[in-house]
Design an enzyme around this catalytic site. Sequence first.
Site, short mmCIF file in Angstrom:
data_model
loop_
_atom_site.label_atom_id
_atom_site.label_comp_id
_atom_site.label_asym_id
_atom_site.label_seq_id
_atom_site.Cartn_x
_atom_site.Cartn_y
_atom_site.Cartn_z
N ARG A 174 48.52 96.00 39.83
CA ARG A 174 47.52 97.01 39.48
C ARG A 174 46.43 96.97 40.53
NH1 ARG A 174 43.13 95.75 36.60
NH2 ARG A 174 44.12 94.13 35.34
N HIS A 222 41.78 97.77 35.09
CA HIS A 222 42.64 97.93 33.92
C HIS A 222 42.42 99.30 33.30
CE1 HIS A 222 44.77 97.05 30.23
NE2 HIS A 222 43.68 97.34 29.54
N TYR A 258 37.35 88.97 38.20
CA TYR A 258 38.41 88.00 37.92
C TYR A 258 39.50 87.92 38.99
CZ TYR A 258 40.53 92.29 35.98
OH TYR A 258 41.00 93.56 35.79
#
Length: 392
Positions: free
Chosen positions: A286, A290, A299
């Site tokens: 990805r 998200h 992160y």
Amino acid sequence: MAKGDPGVTTRGRRAAPRSTRAATAGEPELVQLLTPEGERIESATGPDGTEYRADFTDEEYRGLYRDLVLVRKLDAEATALQRQGELGLWASLLGQEAAQVGSGRALRTQDMAFPTYREHGVLYCRGIDPIMPLGLFRGVDQGGWDPNEFKFNMYTIVIGAQTLHATGYAMGVHMDGKTGSDDGEAVIAYFGDGATSQGDVNEAFVWASVFNSPLVFFCQNNQYAISEPLERQTRVPLYQRAGGFGFPGVRVDGNDVLASYAVTRHAMDNARLGQGPSLIEAYTYRMGAHTTSDDPTRYRIASEVEAWKAKDPIARMKAFLTKQQIADADFFAAVDEQARTESVHLRERVLEMPNPEPVTMFDHVYPNGSPELDEQRAQFSKYMESFEGSAH
């Protein structure tokens, strides 16, 4: 649209055949038919010995590239619309185009798909107007397309729930005697790596296996369940989980549109012939957030993102078309212009969407209505009328 058969003899202009790519530099083994550099591989062998190959005409190769570019551009336009306050939320597919276009084009007309909320590429391949999911995320409708007409179910927000829906549907297909022949029906359920930790998905694995359902579980492993990396979700490769439930699993290069097509077509055909379920792990990434409410810089590190950019699905397909002289600069420019035009048109249509009257929320709850619903509608209408002519 690609119509090639992954089981036929491949054409020329290819590298020598090789087995499933061996893990190098810490990378996993997976089925790959097109390298990140755009080199074509004649065939690849899965963990169970299945040989995968995909053969297309030049026009079909160009069609796959066009799909990838258009899907990415429309997705980028939706992200921009959300950032400008025109959509409430958007879940981008950036980086996952090959897994979705490859698998979407591998489906036959009679096959049924059950998506999450990110399968915009599969939706596009099923012939659904790209405006449909934007109405959902703009909050003006519930999605709008007919699942029976397009053989594509509504988007599912609850993580993993669609795998149970797909399993029940596939069980029905099998009980109705719609399997066992080349024109049989098969079902595909899409979900992410994070969903494999959900009970719903594991229950779906059990039921699909026990009832030999004609179902392909298609996991897009984009490396993160929102902020949780893959190593915090599993100790073994995800595709190997299938063995514990009694059906085969395979990992495919999810950034390779040709391999994604070949592996999905093979699995779906096995399902329609009555050979039961299987699991495909599309190993991809990805590239964006998200959803538009997420900040991936919290992160993951920039170097990781840069490393995956080198495996970009569109860049490798473009390199292949260029090296094999299947497409030229004029073709690429025409595709870019088509993508720009369609994205502008999509934006215009989103901005023209009328705001629905609040009372319409009651219109499609039940097909024939109900006394209770009528009473609730009347109470709500009276409440809304109380604001007319006031300072509220």
